[in-house]
Scaffold this motif. Structure first.
Motif, PDB file in Angstrom:
ATOM      1  N   ASP A  40       0.855  -1.190   0.000  1.00 55.58           N
ATOM      2  CA  ASP A  40       0.000   0.000   0.000  1.00 55.58           C
ATOM      3  C   ASP A  40       0.889   1.237   0.000  1.00 55.58           C
ATOM      4  O   ASP A  40       1.725   1.405   0.887  1.00 55.58           O
ATOM      5  CB  ASP A  40      -0.892  -0.023   1.250  1.00 55.58           C
ATOM      6  CG  ASP A  40      -1.741   1.230   1.382  1.00 55.58           C
ATOM      7  OD1 ASP A  40      -2.037   1.852   0.346  1.00 55.58           O
ATOM      8  OD2 ASP A  40      -2.099   1.578   2.523  1.00 55.58           O
ATOM      9  N   GLU A  44      -4.538   9.322   2.466  1.00 51.83           N
ATOM     10  CA  GLU A  44      -5.288  10.494   1.996  1.00 51.83           C
ATOM     11  C   GLU A  44      -4.342  11.649   1.686  1.00 51.83           C
ATOM     12  O   GLU A  44      -4.516  12.377   0.701  1.00 51.83           O
ATOM     13  CB  GLU A  44      -6.317  10.880   3.060  1.00 51.83           C
ATOM     14  CG  GLU A  44      -7.463   9.872   3.123  1.00 51.83           C
ATOM     15  CD  GLU A  44      -8.234   9.883   4.426  1.00 51.83           C
ATOM     16  OE1 GLU A  44      -7.785  10.550   5.374  1.00 51.83           O
ATOM     17  OE2 GLU A  44      -9.271   9.216   4.503  1.00 51.83           O
ATOM     18  N   ASN A  87      -1.205  -0.378  -5.386  1.00 54.33           N
ATOM     19  CA  ASN A  87      -1.909   0.867  -5.682  1.00 54.33           C
ATOM     20  C   ASN A  87      -0.948   2.031  -5.899  1.00 54.33           C
ATOM     21  O   ASN A  87      -1.341   3.199  -5.847  1.00 54.33           O
ATOM     22  CB  ASN A  87      -2.895   1.213  -4.563  1.00 54.33           C
ATOM     23  CG  ASN A  87      -2.202   1.443  -3.219  1.00 54.33           C
ATOM     24  OD1 ASN A  87      -0.989   1.509  -3.128  1.00 54.33           O
ATOM     25  ND2 ASN A  87      -3.000   1.554  -2.164  1.00 54.33           N
ATOM     26  N   ASP A 119     -11.050   5.366 -11.021  1.00 55.68           N
ATOM     27  CA  ASP A 119     -11.254   6.027  -9.737  1.00 55.68           C
ATOM     28  C   ASP A 119     -11.210   7.542  -9.836  1.00 55.68           C
ATOM     29  O   ASP A 119     -11.781   8.246  -8.998  1.00 55.68           O
ATOM     30  CB  ASP A 119     -10.174   5.571  -8.753  1.00 55.68           C
ATOM     31  CG  ASP A 119      -8.776   5.924  -9.251  1.00 55.68           C
ATOM     32  OD1 ASP A 119      -8.379   5.406 -10.317  1.00 55.68           O
ATOM     33  OD2 ASP A 119      -8.082   6.724  -8.588  1.00 55.68           O
ATOM     34  N   ASN A 155     -10.907  11.317  -6.102  1.00 56.44           N
ATOM     35  CA  ASN A 155     -10.723   9.902  -6.417  1.00 56.44           C
ATOM     36  C   ASN A 155     -11.654   9.045  -5.581  1.00 56.44           C
ATOM     37  O   ASN A 155     -11.686   9.151  -4.360  1.00 56.44           O
ATOM     38  CB  ASN A 155      -9.279   9.479  -6.164  1.00 56.44           C
ATOM     39  CG  ASN A 155      -8.291  10.194  -7.064  1.00 56.44           C
ATOM     40  OD1 ASN A 155      -7.908  11.334  -6.790  1.00 56.44           O
ATOM     41  ND2 ASN A 155      -7.904   9.555  -8.138  1.00 56.44           N
ATOM     42  N   TYR A 157     -12.891   5.416  -4.081  1.00 57.12           N
ATOM     43  CA  TYR A 157     -12.238   4.206  -3.574  1.00 57.12           C
ATOM     44  C   TYR A 157     -12.896   2.990  -4.225  1.00 57.12           C
ATOM     45  O   TYR A 157     -14.024   2.637  -3.888  1.00 57.12           O
ATOM     46  CB  TYR A 157     -12.377   4.125  -2.059  1.00 57.12           C
ATOM     47  CG  TYR A 157     -11.468   5.057  -1.287  1.00 57.12           C
ATOM     48  CD1 TYR A 157     -10.488   4.546  -0.450  1.00 57.12           C
ATOM     49  CD2 TYR A 157     -11.593   6.440  -1.391  1.00 57.12           C
ATOM     50  CE1 TYR A 157      -9.653   5.397   0.278  1.00 57.12           C
ATOM     51  CE2 TYR A 157     -10.770   7.296  -0.678  1.00 57.12           C
ATOM     52  CZ  TYR A 157      -9.801   6.762   0.151  1.00 57.12           C
ATOM     53  OH  TYR A 157      -8.974   7.608   0.861  1.00 57.12           O
ATOM     54  N   ARG A 178      -6.653   4.693  -7.104  1.00 56.76           N
ATOM     55  CA  ARG A 178      -7.177   4.620  -5.749  1.00 56.76           C
ATOM     56  C   ARG A 178      -8.120   3.438  -5.597  1.00 56.76           C
ATOM     57  O   ARG A 178      -9.220   3.434  -6.142  1.00 56.76           O
ATOM     58  CB  ARG A 178      -7.897   5.923  -5.400  1.00 56.76           C
ATOM     59  CG  ARG A 178      -8.017   6.304  -3.915  1.00 56.76           C
ATOM     60  CD  ARG A 178      -7.278   5.458  -3.038  1.00 56.76           C
ATOM     61  NE  ARG A 178      -6.839   6.049  -1.776  1.00 56.76           N
ATOM     62  CZ  ARG A 178      -6.329   5.314  -0.819  1.00 56.76           C
ATOM     63  NH1 ARG A 178      -6.214   4.009  -0.977  1.00 56.76           N
ATOM     64  NH2 ARG A 178      -5.906   5.854   0.299  1.00 56.76           N
ATOM     65  N   THR A 180      -9.372   0.668  -2.256  1.00 55.66           N
ATOM     66  CA  THR A 180      -9.239   0.562  -0.804  1.00 55.66           C
ATOM     67  C   THR A 180      -8.003  -0.264  -0.474  1.00 55.66           C
ATOM     68  O   THR A 180      -7.568  -1.115  -1.250  1.00 55.66           O
ATOM     69  CB  THR A 180     -10.468  -0.092  -0.170  1.00 55.66           C
ATOM     70  OG1 THR A 180     -10.582  -1.443  -0.636  1.00 55.66           O
ATOM     71  CG2 THR A 180     -11.734   0.678  -0.507  1.00 55.66           C
ATOM     72  N   ASP A 181      -7.456  -0.022   0.710  1.00 55.66           N
ATOM     73  CA  ASP A 181      -6.264  -0.761   1.121  1.00 55.66           C
ATOM     74  C   ASP A 181      -6.542  -2.266   1.131  1.00 55.66           C
ATOM     75  O   ASP A 181      -5.706  -3.068   0.692  1.00 55.66           O
ATOM     76  CB  ASP A 181      -5.821  -0.308   2.512  1.00 55.66           C
ATOM     77  CG  ASP A 181      -5.578   1.196   2.580  1.00 55.66           C
ATOM     78  OD1 ASP A 181      -5.312   1.798   1.522  1.00 55.66           O
ATOM     79  OD2 ASP A 181      -5.662   1.755   3.680  1.00 55.66           O
ATOM     80  N   ASN A 284     -16.496  -1.989   2.727  1.00 58.43           N
ATOM     81  CA  ASN A 284     -15.588  -1.982   1.587  1.00 58.43           C
ATOM     82  C   ASN A 284     -16.415  -2.134   0.323  1.00 58.43           C
ATOM     83  O   ASN A 284     -17.556  -2.606   0.376  1.00 58.43           O
ATOM     84  CB  ASN A 284     -14.557  -3.101   1.712  1.00 58.43           C
ATOM     85  CG  ASN A 284     -13.214  -2.591   2.208  1.00 58.43           C
ATOM     86  OD1 ASN A 284     -12.247  -2.532   1.470  1.00 58.43           O
ATOM     87  ND2 ASN A 284     -13.161  -2.201   3.479  1.00 58.43           N
ATOM     88  N   LYS A 319     -16.892   5.738  -1.187  1.00 55.85           N
ATOM     89  CA  LYS A 319     -16.190   6.909  -0.670  1.00 55.85           C
ATOM     90  C   LYS A 319     -15.407   7.602  -1.785  1.00 55.85           C
ATOM     91  O   LYS A 319     -14.840   6.959  -2.671  1.00 55.85           O
ATOM     92  CB  LYS A 319     -15.231   6.469   0.445  1.00 55.85           C
ATOM     93  CG  LYS A 319     -14.400   7.566   1.061  1.00 55.85           C
ATOM     94  CD  LYS A 319     -13.493   6.990   2.152  1.00 55.85           C
ATOM     95  CE  LYS A 319     -12.546   8.022   2.702  1.00 55.85           C
ATOM     96  NZ  LYS A 319     -11.646   7.438   3.737  1.00 55.85           N
TER      97      LYS A 319
END
Length: 593
Positions: A40, A44, A87, A119, A155, A157, A178, A180-181, A284, A319
């Motif tokens: 990762d 933000e 990412n 994204d 961006n 998620y 972008r 999500t982790d 998620n 998000k």
């Protein structure tokens, strides 16, 4: 490997943020067998960093350290069939892919590199506004128009569907914008095990992968890094990065390579599960994960099993992180030693504002913090003065020089601990959301672009899903009336804290059921406000996770307009948990035996 292969998928992490240990990729590839190497690079704040990079450097906007890490492992990964998912593409996944292809050509390694985009909404803001999607701030309720500045990045998620599609198409390396982790683990899990977010029977497996992805995405924080009880962690200076053994049912084992430093325990995994979450219903793009239902089992040394995480259908809205230029800022810090600290601080302020035309009111914002020292230990207090304004010159040398100019005409012992400097730009973070149906993953491989919907055909919510735990415990306090001793709360309790946009999260856990009963009853929202006075006027949400012997607080507005814009000494709230652990409270003596 095939979909019918019962063996677990071994996914290794080699980066928790842009700037993490460069040798980690080599350590993870050479330290033991793995199937997927992931990392990762995006926070933000990182999107603002990459925006500045793109402005300065043609073709920039991606994490260059990703390419540096690959140089030493690309050939080995190709030989062993290790897939790479990251990412690190940030604002320019195509640029990152071109850099990796150039590296592969130079090394003579044949590779297929895919990108996943879709994204970036920066160019679609007008279109969204026209469809009555005003990108309302999810924390404040304000429409984007209230920002008063043009966004520079926006961006969404995305989840793991695009990653899974790229891997199914034969990509050796997948570089995303972008996502999500957790998607960096969920996507390979969808590829390997054939999970589909549109199938109700796959929701629990997806939720388990979300939990595993959340644990390993921050690198060494899962293996003893930043752990409250760090003195119990062996060889922390040589901490190994984590990996997860992901199974077809979504259960997983968190571990690390043999011979590396650090620790994988129920405690270290609990700490990371609590990191930067809000409700135990952790949403998620591919599924919601009920962290309050999962169980942690210490299988053996440095092996913790995660199982039982229940899943819910994917959310209908995703998000969006919007960033805008905020202007310029500068900070000067003055050391105050000895006696009469408040009076000295007051005099320093008066002297400074007298040197600036218009004084404090001439700046858009001026924030002053007095960080207390320890007179008994001869530790000085620190007076931090931060100014923010659209005028770069006003907050630049003109401000820092004014601080220095007062040096010989103020309190005794005056000196600064920061050098005079020019202004630096800062950004404003704006959290929003958009309907998932408006987004698609755009997967490009070998010049062919495939579009994958970001919205899933949501199945019905699983029957019998338990309600979320009530925010406050039921029944009487089991330790009421028991003898107590005044000690730091960290004597018993661990903590992990971090930023969630303009909010801070503060997770706390106990290491026995008896200590949890005390924590759950003792650390109410009201007592948190007493122990951390800076939260007294803020909206605080309290969540309970009994399976983890934990409670989690979300403190709204503590970080203002996000990491880049707030002026706290700890802008990402990383030390908030340790501050709380140092606060004195009444602890039952029975728990200290």
């Amino acid at each position: 490997m095939t979909a019918s292969d019962p063996s677990p998928l071994r996914i290794a992490n080699c980066s928790g943020f842009y700037g993490d240990r460069l040798s980690a990729a080599h350590e993870m590839v050479e330290g033991g067998p793995i199937d997927v190497l992931t990392g990762d690079w995006l926070a933000e704040l990182t999107m603002l960093v990459l925006h500045k990079d793109r402005q300065r450097r043609p073709g920039g906007g991606f994490a260059r350290t990703f390419v540096q890490q690959l140089e030493g492992v690309l050939g080995t990964c190709a030989e062993r069939g290790v897939r790479i998912v990251s990412n690190a593409g940030g604002l320019n996944p195509q640029g990152a892919a071109e850099a990796v292809r150039a590296l592969a050509d130079r090394l003579g390694v044949p590779l297929r590199v895919a990108t996943v985009t879709g994204d970036d909404l920066t160019g679609r803001l007008g279109e969204l506004a026209a469809t009555n999607e005003p990108l309302t701030n999810v924390d404040t309720g304000e429409p984007l128009a209230a920002l008063g500045r043009p966004p520079i990045t926006a961006n969404a998620y995305l989840g793991g569907s695009g990653i899974a599609a790229a891997l199914r198409s034969g990509a050796d390396v997948v570089i995303t914008g972008r996502v999500t982790d957790a998607a960096l683990v969920v996507g390979p899990g969808m590829w390997r095990f054939g999970w589909d977010p549109g199938r109700a029977e796959d929701l629990d497996a997806l939720a388990g992968a979300v939990a595993a992805g959340h644990v390993i995405e921050c690198g060494c924080q899962a293996t003893g890094g930043n752990y409250s009880f760090f003195q119990e962690v062996p060889d922390l200076a040589n901490c190994g990065f984590p990996l997860t053994e992901l199974h077809a049912d979504g259960s997983s084992v968190i571990t690390k390579h043999p011979g590396t430093g650090g620790l994988v325990s129920v405690g270290t995994v609990t700490a990371q599960l609590l990191y930067e979450i809000g409700s135990p219903h952790y949403l998620n793009p591919d599924a919601g994960a009920r962290f309050d239902t999962l169980r942690l089992i210490q299988e053996s040394q440095d092996r913790v099993r995660i199982e039982g995480c229940l899943g819910t259908p994917a959310p209908r809205r995703l998000k969006v992180a919007v960033n805008a230029d905020g202007g310029y800022r500068n900070t000067m810090t003055v050391s105050i030693a000895g006696l009469d600290v408040p009076a000295k601080a007051k005099l320093a302020e008066e002297a400074l504002w007298a040197r600036i035309p218009g004084g404090r009111a001439s700046f858009e914002r001026a924030e002053v913090d007095l960080l207390p020292g320890d007179l008994a230990q001869y530790a000085p207090s620190l007076l931090r003065i931060t100014v923010l304004d659209p005028d770069k010159e006003k907050v630049g040398r003109a401000f820092s020089a004014a601080v220095v100019e007062t040096a010989l005409a103020t309190f005794p012992g005056y000196h600064t601990v920061t050098r005079p400097s020019g202004a630096s730009s800062y950004g404003i973070y704006w959290p929003a959301s958009v309907p998932a149906r408006l987004l698609t993953h755009q997967v490009e491989l070998d010049g062919v672009v495939t579009e994958i919907p970001a919205a899933h055909c949501a199945p019905a919510a699983p029957a019998g899903l338990p309600p979320l735990p009530a925010p406050d415990p039921e029944g009487p306090d089991p330790f009421a009336g028991e003898p107590t001793v005044r000690l730091p709360i960290g004597t018993l309790i661990g903590a992990r804290s971090g930023d969630k946009g303009g909010n801070a999260n503060l997770g706390l856990w106990a290491r026995s059921s008896q200590a949890y009963d005390w924590l759950d009853h003792h650390l109410t929202t009201e007592r948190l406000r007493e122990l951390l006075p800076e939260t007294a006027q803020l909206h605080v949400e309290r969540y309970r996770l009994p399976n983890l012997l934990a409670v989690n607080f979300v403190i709204h507005g503590l970080l203002g307009r996000g990491v880049a814009a707030n002026t706290r000494h700890d802008p990402q709230a990383k030390s908030l948990g340790e501050q709380l652990r140092a606060r004195l409270t009444e602890i039952p003596t029975a728990l200290l035996a």
